[in-house]
Enzyme design. Structure first.
Site, PDB file in Angstrom:
ATOM      1  CE1 TYR A 142      16.666   7.252  19.691  1.00 36.91           C
ATOM      2  CE2 TYR A 142      15.741   9.093  18.474  1.00 36.91           C
ATOM      3  CZ  TYR A 142      15.927   8.422  19.659  1.00 36.91           C
ATOM      4  OH  TYR A 142      15.390   8.910  20.814  1.00 36.91           O
ATOM      5  CE  LYS A 148      18.753  -3.077  31.763  1.00 38.06           C
ATOM      6  NZ  LYS A 148      18.478  -2.715  33.167  1.00 38.06           N
ATOM      7  CG  ASP A 195      18.755  -0.026  35.212  1.00 40.72           C
ATOM      8  OD1 ASP A 195      19.879  -0.018  34.692  1.00 40.72           O
ATOM      9  OD2 ASP A 195      18.234  -1.059  35.658  1.00 40.72           O
ATOM     10  CG  ASP A 229      15.884  11.374  22.898  1.00 38.84           C
ATOM     11  OD1 ASP A 229      15.927  12.589  23.164  1.00 38.84           O
ATOM     12  OD2 ASP A 229      14.927  10.845  22.315  1.00 38.84           O
TER      13      ASP A 229
END
Ligand code: NAI
Length: 368
Positions: free
Chosen positions: A125, A193, A226, A250
Site C-alpha cells: 500500500y 509469508k 495461508d 486487509d
C-alpha cells in the site's frame, strides 16, 4: 462534563445514511460531542476538485479524533484511495479491528472474540508502483535483470513494490502487545509469508520475535498467512490478537468480519501517535446506497471504540450493550442480518438506529 470535538466525515454511498444514525446514537448516550461534519470522497471531489481537501486533514489534526463513514475509490481510474492517503498523511499506522460475535447473529462461529491489528502505512500500500510499458519500468526491469539474471520477469510487466521496515514493524508489533496488555488479552500471533518473501515478511517475523521478548507476560506465536486462513476457519478460538502487515491485515480482517456475521457488523480504528480515525471495515456499498438498507452497526461499534478512546467508558458500555440487545432480539435489524435477505420483517437503517437509541435510554435509566 467536558465536550469532545469530533470530525464526522459523511463519506460516499451508504456513508451519509449510517453517519447520521451513528451521530444520533452517540448523542443519545448523553456524552457531549461537538460534531464538525465534513465531506470527503466523491462529494468533496465534485465540490472542491479534491477528494480529501487539505482543510479536512487540518481539522482532523486539530481535533485529533474523527469518525469516518466509508469513501468510494474508483477501480483502475479516478483518484487514489482517500482512505489509504488519509492513513499515510496522518501516520495512522495501526488499524485495530475487533471481531466479536454477538448473540442472535447467524454464524457458525459462536463466542468468537479476536482482534486484528493491521499495519496501515507500508507494504504493497506504500504507493510505489510502476506501470507497464513506461520508460521508467523498462529502466527498472533492466536494473533488476542485471542483478537477478534468473528472475522471472517479463518485459511487459507491471511492478508494485512491497517495503517493510524495521521501524514500521517494531511500532505495529509493539502496539499489538501493548493493546493485548491493556485489554487483558493472553496471546499475540504474527502473520506472514516469510518462507517466500524472506527480506520483507522475513524482516517482519524477525522484528516481531525481538519485540515479543520484551513482553514475557503475553504468549507469542506466528503463522504463515495461508495456514492462518485455514486455522481461522477450523480453530479460530485458539487466536486472540493477530498482528499483520498491511495486505494480509486487509484480507484477514474481511475474513474475520465474515466469521462474525458479515461486513455490516465489523468496527475499526485507525490509530497513530496523536490522531485516531474510527471507521467500519466495510466500504460505501454503492449497490444499496440511498435505499435505507445499510446496516449501521459497523460504524456504531466504531463509535463505541471512539467513546472508549475518549475515556467515556460508561457511555461505550451502554452503547455496545444497546447494540447487543437489538442484535439479540433480532426484530429490528436490517436485511443483511436476516436468514433470508428478502425477509419482509427487515427494518431500515433509521429504524434500526432508533431501536438502538431506545435501548441506550434503557441502559442509562437502569444505571441512573
Ligand atoms: P463494500 O464493503 O462496500 O460492499 C461489499 C458488499 O457488502 C456489498 O454487497 C454491500 O452491499 C455489502 N455491505 C457493505 N456494507 C454494508 C452494510 N453496512 N450494510 C449492509 N450491507 C453492506 O465493498 P466493495 O463493494 O468492495 O467497495 C465499495 C466501495 O467502497 C469501493 O469504492 C471501495 O474502494 C470502497 N471501500 C471503502 C472503504 C473505506 O472507506 N474504509 C473500505 C472498503 C471499501
Amino acid at each position: 462534563m467536558s465536550t469532545h470535538q469530533v470530525v464526522l466525515i459523511r463519506g460516499d454511498g451508504i456513508g451519509p445514511e449510517i453517519a447520521e444514525v451513528t451521530q444520533k446514537v452517540v448523542d443519545a448516550t448523553g456524552v457531549r460531542v461537538e460534531w464538525d461534519v465534513v465531506d470527503a470522497g466523491e462529494s468533496a471531489m465534485e465540490r472542491t476538485g479534491e477528494p480529501m481537501p487539505a482543510e479536512v486533514i487540518d481539522k482532523i489534526r486539530a481535533r485529533k479524533v474523527a469518525l469516518k463513514a466509508p469513501i468510494t475509490t474508483p477501480v483502475g481510474t479516478g483518484f487514489r484511495s482517500v482512505n489509504v492517503a488519509l492513513r499515510q498523511e496522518l501516520d495512522l499506522y495501526s488499524c485495530v479491528r475487533p471481531c466479536k460475535t454477538y448473540a442472535g447473529i447467524k454464524t457458525p462461529f459462536k463466542d468468537l472474540d479476536l482482534v486484528v491489528v493491521r499495519e496501515n502505512t507500508e507494504d504493497l500500500y506504500a504507493g510505489i508502483e510502476f506501470e507497464r510499458g513506461t520508460g521508467e519500468i523498462s529502466e527498472l526491469i533492466d536494473w533488476i535483470r542485471k542483478r537477478r539474471p534468473d528472475a522471472k520477469l517479463e518485459a511487459e510487466s507491471g511492478i508494485s513494490i512491497k517495503p517493510i521496515s524495521v521501524s514500521g514493524t517494531d511500532r505495529i508489533v509493539r502496539f499489538a502487545f501493548e493493546y493485548a496488555r491493556k485489554h487483558h488479552r493472553r496471546k499475540v500471533t504474527a502473520v506472514h509469508k516469510a518462507n517466500i518473501m524472506k527480506f520483507s515478511d522475513g524482516l517482519f517475523l524477525d522484528v516481531a520475535h525481538d519485540v515479543a521478548k520484551e513482553y514475557k507476560d503475553i504468549e507469542f506465536s506466528h503463522r504463515i498467512v495461508d495456514n492462518m486462513c485455514m486455522q481461522l476457519v477450523q480453530y479460530p478460538w485458539q487466536y486472540d490478537v493477530l498482528v499483520l502487515p498491511n495486505l494480509y491485515g486487509d484480507i484477514i480482517s474481511d475474513l474475520a468480519a465474515g466469521m462474525i456475521g458479515g461486513l455490516g457488523l465489523a468496527p475499526g480504528a485507525n490509530v497513530g501517535t496523536d490522531v485516531a480515525v474510527f471507521e467500519a471495515t466495510h466500504g460505501s456499498a454503492p449497490d444499496i446506497a440511498g435505499m435505507d438498507r445499510a446496516n449501521p452497526v459497523g460504524l456504531i461499534l466504531s463509535a463505541v471504540l471512539m467513546l472508549r478512546h475518549l475515556g467515556e467508558r460508561e457511555a461505550a458500555t451502554w452503547l455496545e450493550g444497546a447494540v447487543a440487545n437489538v442484535l439479540h432480539d433480532g426484530t429490528h435489524v436490517t436485511a443483511d442480518l436476516k436468514e433470508d435477505p428478502h425477509d419482509p420483517t427487515a427494518v431500515g437503517t433509521v429504524e434500526m438506529g432508533d431501536a438502538i437509541i431506545e435501548k441506550v435510554h434503557a441502559h442509562r435509566a437502569h444505571d441512573a
